[in-house]
Write a protein that holds these residues in place. Structure first.
Motif, PDB file in Angstrom:
ATOM      1  N   ILE A 149       3.302  15.405   6.185  1.00 39.35           N
ATOM      2  CA  ILE A 149       4.306  16.482   6.117  1.00 39.35           C
ATOM      3  C   ILE A 149       5.010  16.494   4.760  1.00 39.35           C
ATOM      4  CG2 ILE A 149       6.555  17.234   7.009  1.00 39.35           C
ATOM      5  CD1 ILE A 149       5.584  16.352   9.794  1.00 39.35           C
ATOM      6  N   SER A 150       5.375  15.313   4.283  1.00 39.17           N
ATOM      7  CA  SER A 150       6.122  15.223   3.017  1.00 39.17           C
ATOM      8  C   SER A 150       5.220  14.974   1.813  1.00 39.17           C
ATOM      9  CB  SER A 150       7.163  14.100   3.106  1.00 39.17           C
ATOM     10  OG  SER A 150       6.534  12.857   3.374  1.00 39.17           O
ATOM     11  N   SER A 151       3.911  14.729   2.067  1.00 42.94           N
ATOM     12  CA  SER A 151       2.945  14.419   0.998  1.00 42.94           C
ATOM     13  C   SER A 151       3.351  13.184   0.196  1.00 42.94           C
ATOM     14  CB  SER A 151       2.752  15.615   0.060  1.00 42.94           C
ATOM     15  OG  SER A 151       2.175  16.705   0.740  1.00 42.94           O
ATOM     16  N   LYS A 152       4.029  12.255   0.860  1.00 41.93           N
ATOM     17  CA  LYS A 152       4.354  10.970   0.245  1.00 41.93           C
ATOM     18  C   LYS A 152       4.585   9.935   1.340  1.00 41.93           C
ATOM     19  CE  LYS A 152       9.320  11.960  -0.430  1.00 41.93           C
ATOM     20  NZ  LYS A 152       9.369  13.362   0.042  1.00 41.93           N
ATOM     21  N   LYS A 153       4.425   8.642   0.975  1.00 37.18           N
ATOM     22  CA  LYS A 153       4.483   7.585   1.987  1.00 37.18           C
ATOM     23  C   LYS A 153       5.843   6.905   2.076  1.00 37.18           C
ATOM     24  CE  LYS A 153       0.756   5.812   0.191  1.00 37.18           C
ATOM     25  NZ  LYS A 153      -0.346   4.854  -0.108  1.00 37.18           N
ATOM     26  N   THR A 154       6.695   7.116   1.085  1.00 31.57           N
ATOM     27  CA  THR A 154       8.056   6.580   1.125  1.00 31.57           C
ATOM     28  C   THR A 154       8.987   7.674   0.598  1.00 31.57           C
ATOM     29  OG1 THR A 154       8.201   5.684  -1.133  1.00 31.57           O
ATOM     30  CG2 THR A 154       7.090   4.306   0.515  1.00 31.57           C
ATOM     31  N   ILE A 155      10.263   7.371   0.492  1.00 30.98           N
ATOM     32  CA  ILE A 155      11.202   8.364  -0.039  1.00 30.98           C
ATOM     33  C   ILE A 155      11.019   8.544  -1.544  1.00 30.98           C
ATOM     34  CG2 ILE A 155      12.922   7.968   1.759  1.00 30.98           C
ATOM     35  CD1 ILE A 155      14.443   6.208  -0.223  1.00 30.98           C
ATOM     36  N   ASP A 156      10.291   7.632  -2.184  1.00 27.88           N
ATOM     37  CA  ASP A 156      10.017   7.737  -3.618  1.00 27.88           C
ATOM     38  C   ASP A 156       8.949   8.800  -3.843  1.00 27.88           C
ATOM     39  OD1 ASP A 156       9.179   7.426  -6.275  1.00 27.88           O
ATOM     40  OD2 ASP A 156       9.599   5.281  -6.259  1.00 27.88           O
ATOM     41  N   PRO A 157       9.238   9.865  -4.596  1.00 26.85           N
ATOM     42  CA  PRO A 157       8.268  10.945  -4.807  1.00 26.85           C
ATOM     43  C   PRO A 157       7.018  10.502  -5.560  1.00 26.85           C
ATOM     44  CG  PRO A 157      10.170  11.223  -6.252  1.00 26.85           C
ATOM     45  CD  PRO A 157      10.520  10.130  -5.281  1.00 26.85           C
ATOM     46  N   ASN A 158       7.080   9.325  -6.202  1.00 29.62           N
ATOM     47  CA  ASN A 158       5.915   8.823  -6.928  1.00 29.62           C
ATOM     48  C   ASN A 158       4.841   8.254  -5.990  1.00 29.62           C
ATOM     49  OD1 ASN A 158       6.842   9.381  -9.593  1.00 29.62           O
ATOM     50  ND2 ASN A 158       8.195   7.596  -9.460  1.00 29.62           N
ATOM     51  N   HIS A 159       5.225   7.956  -4.753  1.00 30.63           N
ATOM     52  CA  HIS A 159       4.284   7.361  -3.797  1.00 30.63           C
ATOM     53  C   HIS A 159       3.573   8.483  -3.034  1.00 30.63           C
ATOM     54  CE1 HIS A 159       7.240   3.739  -3.881  1.00 30.63           C
ATOM     55  NE2 HIS A 159       6.482   3.775  -4.958  1.00 30.63           N
ATOM     56  N   THR A 160       2.865   9.306  -3.781  1.00 25.95           N
ATOM     57  CA  THR A 160       2.246  10.509  -3.217  1.00 25.95           C
ATOM     58  C   THR A 160       1.137  10.180  -2.219  1.00 25.95           C
ATOM     59  OG1 THR A 160       0.705  10.619  -5.078  1.00 25.95           O
ATOM     60  CG2 THR A 160       2.767  11.881  -5.254  1.00 25.95           C
ATOM     61  N   PHE A 161       0.915  11.118  -1.312  1.00 21.49           N
ATOM     62  CA  PHE A 161      -0.100  10.929  -0.273  1.00 21.49           C
ATOM     63  C   PHE A 161      -0.786  12.254   0.031  1.00 21.49           C
ATOM     64  CE2 PHE A 161      -1.321  10.927   4.260  1.00 21.49           C
ATOM     65  CZ  PHE A 161      -2.221   9.879   4.238  1.00 21.49           C
ATOM     66  N   ASN A 162      -2.115  12.234   0.022  1.00 23.65           N
ATOM     67  CA  ASN A 162      -2.916  13.397   0.393  1.00 23.65           C
ATOM     68  C   ASN A 162      -3.887  12.987   1.494  1.00 23.65           C
ATOM     69  OD1 ASN A 162      -2.090  15.446  -1.702  1.00 23.65           O
ATOM     70  ND2 ASN A 162      -2.751  13.781  -3.029  1.00 23.65           N
ATOM     71  N   TRP A 163      -3.956  13.794   2.543  1.00 24.63           N
ATOM     72  CA  TRP A 163      -4.777  13.463   3.716  1.00 24.63           C
ATOM     73  C   TRP A 163      -5.753  14.602   3.974  1.00 24.63           C
ATOM     74  CZ3 TRP A 163      -2.666  13.141   9.412  1.00 24.63           C
ATOM     75  CH2 TRP A 163      -3.602  12.464  10.222  1.00 24.63           C
ATOM     76  N   TYR A 202       0.828  -1.212   0.000  1.00 25.74           N
ATOM     77  CA  TYR A 202       0.000   0.000   0.000  1.00 25.74           C
ATOM     78  C   TYR A 202       0.862   1.261   0.000  1.00 25.74           C
ATOM     79  CZ  TYR A 202      -3.254   3.618   1.492  1.00 25.74           C
ATOM     80  OH  TYR A 202      -3.990   4.779   1.568  1.00 25.74           O
ATOM     81  N   LEU A 203       2.003   1.221   0.675  1.00 30.60           N
ATOM     82  CA  LEU A 203       2.879   2.386   0.724  1.00 30.60           C
ATOM     83  C   LEU A 203       3.371   2.792  -0.663  1.00 30.60           C
ATOM     84  CD1 LEU A 203       5.149   1.813   3.866  1.00 30.60           C
ATOM     85  CD2 LEU A 203       3.024   3.120   3.694  1.00 30.60           C
ATOM     86  N   GLU A 204       3.405   1.846  -1.591  1.00 32.73           N
ATOM     87  CA  GLU A 204       3.915   2.122  -2.930  1.00 32.73           C
ATOM     88  C   GLU A 204       2.827   2.552  -3.905  1.00 32.73           C
ATOM     89  OE1 GLU A 204       6.776  -0.706  -4.485  1.00 32.73           O
ATOM     90  OE2 GLU A 204       7.040  -1.571  -2.492  1.00 32.73           O
ATOM     91  N   ILE A 205       1.598   2.712  -3.411  1.00 31.19           N
ATOM     92  CA  ILE A 205       0.495   3.141  -4.271  1.00 31.19           C
ATOM     93  C   ILE A 205       0.112   4.575  -3.927  1.00 31.19           C
ATOM     94  CG2 ILE A 205      -1.882   2.682  -4.990  1.00 31.19           C
ATOM     95  CD1 ILE A 205      -1.476  -0.225  -4.071  1.00 31.19           C
ATOM     96  N   PRO A 206       0.154   5.508  -4.877  1.00 28.23           N
ATOM     97  CA  PRO A 206      -0.288   6.877  -4.600  1.00 28.23           C
ATOM     98  C   PRO A 206      -1.715   6.858  -4.050  1.00 28.23           C
ATOM     99  CG  PRO A 206       0.735   6.725  -6.772  1.00 28.23           C
ATOM    100  CD  PRO A 206       0.568   5.321  -6.287  1.00 28.23           C
ATOM    101  N   SER A 207      -1.975   7.659  -3.038  1.00 31.97           N
ATOM    102  CA  SER A 207      -3.297   7.588  -2.425  1.00 31.97           C
ATOM    103  C   SER A 207      -3.762   8.913  -1.839  1.00 31.97           C
ATOM    104  CB  SER A 207      -3.313   6.514  -1.323  1.00 31.97           C
ATOM    105  OG  SER A 207      -2.450   6.876  -0.262  1.00 31.97           O
ATOM    106  N   THR A 208      -5.067   9.007  -1.693  1.00 31.74           N
ATOM    107  CA  THR A 208      -5.724  10.109  -1.010  1.00 31.74           C
ATOM    108  C   THR A 208      -6.648   9.502   0.028  1.00 31.74           C
ATOM    109  OG1 THR A 208      -5.669  11.575  -2.939  1.00 31.74           O
ATOM    110  CG2 THR A 208      -7.336  12.052  -1.248  1.00 31.74           C
ATOM    111  N   GLU A 209      -6.540   9.957   1.269  1.00 31.02           N
ATOM    112  CA  GLU A 209      -7.402   9.443   2.336  1.00 31.02           C
ATOM    113  C   GLU A 209      -8.228  10.575   2.919  1.00 31.02           C
ATOM    114  OE1 GLU A 209      -5.328   7.156   5.263  1.00 31.02           O
ATOM    115  OE2 GLU A 209      -4.193   6.002   3.770  1.00 31.02           O
ATOM    116  N   ILE A 210      -9.520  10.329   3.045  1.00 34.26           N
ATOM    117  CA  ILE A 210     -10.433  11.299   3.645  1.00 34.26           C
ATOM    118  C   ILE A 210     -10.968  10.675   4.928  1.00 34.26           C
ATOM    119  CG2 ILE A 210     -12.440  12.782   3.278  1.00 34.26           C
ATOM    120  CD1 ILE A 210     -12.162  12.166   0.255  1.00 34.26           C
ATOM    121  N   TRP A 211     -10.529  11.202   6.072  1.00 32.61           N
ATOM    122  CA  TRP A 211     -10.933  10.676   7.376  1.00 32.61           C
ATOM    123  C   TRP A 211     -12.052  11.540   7.948  1.00 32.61           C
ATOM    124  CZ3 TRP A 211      -6.525   8.696  11.029  1.00 32.61           C
ATOM    125  CH2 TRP A 211      -5.709   7.794  10.339  1.00 32.61           C
ATOM    126  N   SER A 212     -12.903  10.906   8.755  1.00 30.36           N
ATOM    127  CA  SER A 212     -13.928  11.654   9.463  1.00 30.36           C
ATOM    128  C   SER A 212     -13.367  12.129  10.804  1.00 30.36           C
ATOM    129  CB  SER A 212     -15.159  10.786   9.700  1.00 30.36           C
ATOM    130  OG  SER A 212     -14.902   9.832  10.731  1.00 30.36           O
TER     131      SER A 212
END
Length: 319
Positions: free
Chosen positions: A220-234, A165-175
């Motif tokens: 903070i880094s908008s990514k889940k690993t050091i790879d910039p392709n593994h983007t993360f939005n929360w 999962y860390l290697e898949i770009p993702s967006t998470e919307i939490w309540s």
């Protein structure tokens, strides 16, 4: 994509290993030439009903078709059966996640009122507790929880799920209540005597804190690993309405809806997926961003979450 035959072949391609050629695989399975296989993949030559069945059975991919004006949607599902085949369930989930990870274009958007299972799969005791709690809610297990609940094989698969999962770009919307759900489960299990080991209970709550710390680092880094392709939005949204996972492959989408605690309905109906994507985009417009520059809102959310963890730890240790 309006042609269901082309969409069918795209779904087959998604489950094939990268080294395996789609046309050669189709030609071999149907006993036709590679040239004819390419025609069918492009939609220039129609599949017969028998060929559809053969390909569906071979690659374990459904052929989806809805008549015009039909409001019906076809779902398959991932579930734990009555015998609690947790290994089979998690392996099925892992196969799906690996297929997503290995796709060239992919992005997962999640709406959830509970910590996404991929995050707590990093921590063995928290993983065992969550799966125990879910299994108990499904089958009413009459056994107390212990650190030895579930096999090491299950933990191994769970950690593979986390890593993938860390290697898949993702967006998470939490309540606003996403953290509360897990903490209330721990509180209930402890008060009801299902989780009687105080030291273990403390460790599980601490691992919830570790999950939150991980989330903060990803945000903070908008990514889940050091790879910039593994983007993360929360994001944080007060009202979600449902728990859903939408996988966008650019040329097609797949949607997973959770039901019965932790089972999932899965569909590749593109009209349904498009409607889900539009709904999620609307939620994001109404949400507060925690990623990147959203430090103020993120810190406030985490402050309250950590305070809830501390409150529960105090209840466990001091009665």
């Amino acid at each position: 994509m309006n042609n269901p035959q082309i969409a069918f072949f795209q779904s087959i391609k998604a489950v094939l290993p990268e080294y395996q050629n789609l046309a050669l695989s189709i030609a071999e399975e149907l006993g036709i030439s590679t040239n004819e296989a390419y025609k069918k993949i492009r939609g220039d030559s129609n599949l017969t009903f028998q060929q559809i069945i053969k390909l569906s059975d071979c690659f374990d991919v459904p052929f989806l078709y809805s008549p015009k004006q039909s409001l019906s949607v076809t779902f398959s599902y991932l579930s734990v059966n009555e015998d609690l085949d947790m290994i089979g369930y998690l392996q099925n989930l892992l196969d799906n996640i690996k297929a997503i990870k290995n796709s060239t274009h992919k992005h997962i958007t999640i709406t959830t009122d509970d910590i996404p299972l991929f995050h707590f799969f990093k921590y063995p005791e928290l993983t065992r507790f969550k799966l125990f709690f879910w299994a108990n809610s499904t089958s009413n297990l009459e056994i107390p929880f212990s650190a030895s609940f579930l096999s090491n094989e299950i933990i191994k698969i769970s950690q593979e799920l986390h890593a993938s999962y860390l290697e898949i770009p993702s967006t998470e919307i939490w309540s606003k209540d996403t953290i509360s759900g897990t903490l209330e489960q721990i509180r209930y299990a402890f008060e009801a005597g299902h989780l009687s080991d105080t030291e273990l209970a403390v460790k599980i709550v601490e691992q919830v804190r570790y999950c939150l710390t991980d989330m903060n680092m990803y945000a903070i880094s908008s990514k889940k690993t050091i790879d910039p392709n593994h983007t993360f939005n929360w994001y944080n949204c007060d009202v979600l309405g449902s728990i859903a996972y939408l996988v966008d492959f650019k040329d097609r989408m797949t949607c997973y809806n959770r039901f019965n605690t932790f089972n999932y309905l899965r569909t590749e109906d593109q009209a349904y997926c498009s409607q889900t994507k539009k709904w999620m985009q609307g939620l994001i417009m109404k949400s507060v961003s925690f990623s990147g520059q959203g430090e103020k809102h993120r810190n406030k959310y985490l402050y309250h979450a950590f305070a809830e963890c501390d409150k529960l730890l105090n209840e466990i240790t001091n009665g």
